[in-house]
Scaffold this motif. Structure first.
Motif, short mmCIF file in Angstrom:
data_model
loop_
_atom_site.label_atom_id
_atom_site.label_comp_id
_atom_site.label_asym_id
_atom_site.label_seq_id
_atom_site.Cartn_x
_atom_site.Cartn_y
_atom_site.Cartn_z
N LEU A 224 8.92 -7.47 -22.11
CA LEU A 224 8.00 -7.64 -23.24
C LEU A 224 8.60 -7.09 -24.53
O LEU A 224 8.46 -7.68 -25.60
CB LEU A 224 6.68 -6.94 -22.93
N THR B 169 9.30 -10.12 -27.33
CA THR B 169 8.40 -10.17 -28.48
C THR B 169 9.12 -9.82 -29.77
O THR B 169 8.82 -10.38 -30.83
CB THR B 169 7.21 -9.21 -28.29
N LYS C 278 11.50 -12.91 -30.76
CA LYS C 278 10.69 -14.07 -31.14
C LYS C 278 9.88 -13.77 -32.40
O LYS C 278 9.73 -14.63 -33.27
CB LYS C 278 9.76 -14.47 -29.98
N GLY C 279 9.38 -12.55 -32.50
CA GLY C 279 8.62 -12.17 -33.69
C GLY C 279 9.45 -12.25 -34.95
O GLY C 279 8.98 -12.74 -35.99
N LEU D 257 3.58 -10.29 -32.91
CA LEU D 257 4.55 -10.13 -31.84
C LEU D 257 5.39 -8.86 -32.02
O LEU D 257 5.65 -8.13 -31.05
CB LEU D 257 5.47 -11.35 -31.76
N ASN E 27 5.60 -5.51 -29.74
CA ASN E 27 6.87 -4.89 -29.36
C ASN E 27 6.81 -3.37 -29.54
O ASN E 27 7.26 -2.61 -28.68
CB ASN E 27 8.01 -5.48 -30.20
#
Length: 297
Positions: free
Chosen positions: A80, A84, A87-88, A157, A161
């Motif tokens: 995770l 995240t 991608k964030g 996201l 994180n």
């Protein structure tokens, strides 16, 4: 030198490596490898290194009752956390992503107070606020906003994180108190690799390795060996002696060292705002890392 001093040096070295990594990894992604594909490479390479080095370490057997905690650490600290964040950043601006990322120490302080019943000393709270102020000013000064295709989702996201890494620091602390680091770290990354593989395999498989220049291979190697494998070990060393809140506050040093590295390459220049930010950051880290005095506290 005491174990605590070694732990503080390890945490500082982690921040230096991560600061350098921002510049190095940027040359690799996304031109040669997409973010999720790079995560598969990072975690997979680290799994091999952790298993290789574990054969030379202390032999311990992990209790079956501790595997749920190890799987949770793999989820929050590897899967995770990495998925995240990368991608964030692809959805939001680097500035907002960096600002949200440094909320981690505040999150850890709150989680430690709730889960571990850690007392929220005024000195620590003040140190975290100072470090946060210095980091935000360092990130924001002289930067220009770029196109963010989905800023709201990206910010969410990156914030997830930060929360994920906060949970990881607390979860792994109990494992550190019970086992040698090499006993469980290989399992954390093995489970983490299985978790990220479905998300990043297609991007990893799409890489045309014949077109990757030699210098990019060296940079990929740096990220796998130093930015992932070595920093994880150093973090474990620091977490054995330091509280999760103390370890988390060192995240403030990362943008500072990133700026220093950029200046050394001629990609940035020194200014009074950056000097002031550095003073705030170091002061904040100093206040949080000082041991509690029995008489005054």
């Amino acid at each position: 030198m005491s174990k605590r001093h070694w732990a503080l040096m390890a945490a500082t070295l982690v921040s230096i490596i991560y600061g350098v990594t921002f510049t190095i990894a940027k040359d690799v992604m996304p031109e040669f490898i997409e973010p999720f594909g790079f995560i598969v490479l990072r975690v997979g390479g680290s799994v091999l290194l952790f298993w290789m080095i574990s054969f030379f370490g202390q032999k311990e057997k992990i209790a079956k009752s501790d595997f749920p905690r190890i799987i949770a650490a793999a989820f929050f600290g590897v899967a995770l956390n990495m998925l995240t964040f990368f991608k964030g950043l692809s959805y939001t601006s680097p500035i907002m992503g960096a600002v949200l990322m440094v909320t981690t120490p505040m999150i850890v302080l709150i989680l430690s107070a709730i889960i571990m019943k850690e007392r929220m000393l005024k000195r620590k709270v003040f140190g975290i606020v100072l470090g946060l102020a210095g980091t935000i000013s360092l990130i924001l000064y002289g930067k220009s906003m770029i196109n963010a295709p989905n800023e709201m989702l990206g910010n969410l996201l990156v914030f997830i994180n930060a929360i994920s890494y906060g949970f990881y620091l607390i979860i792994v602390k109990k494992l550190m108190d019970k086992y040698n680091a090499f006993t469980f770290v290989k399992w954390i990354y093995s489970f983490g690799f299985l978790m990220v593989l479905p998300f990043g395999w297609n991007e990893f498989d799409a890489v045309n390795w014949a077109l990757v220049p030699a210098d990019i291979y060296w940079k990929i190697g740096f990220v796998v060996v130093f930015s992932t494998f070595l920093t994880y070990l150093l973090n474990l060393v620091s977490m054995r002696e330091l509280k999760p809140t103390t370890v988390a506050v060192f995240i403030y040093l990362q943008p500072l060292f990133a700026t220093i590295f950029a200046i050394s390459l001629g990609k940035d220049e020194l200014s009074w705002v950056k000097i002031g930010s550095a003073i705030l950051i170091f002061t904040g880290v100093y206040l949080v890392t000082q041991k509690k005095k029995v008489i005054s506290e």
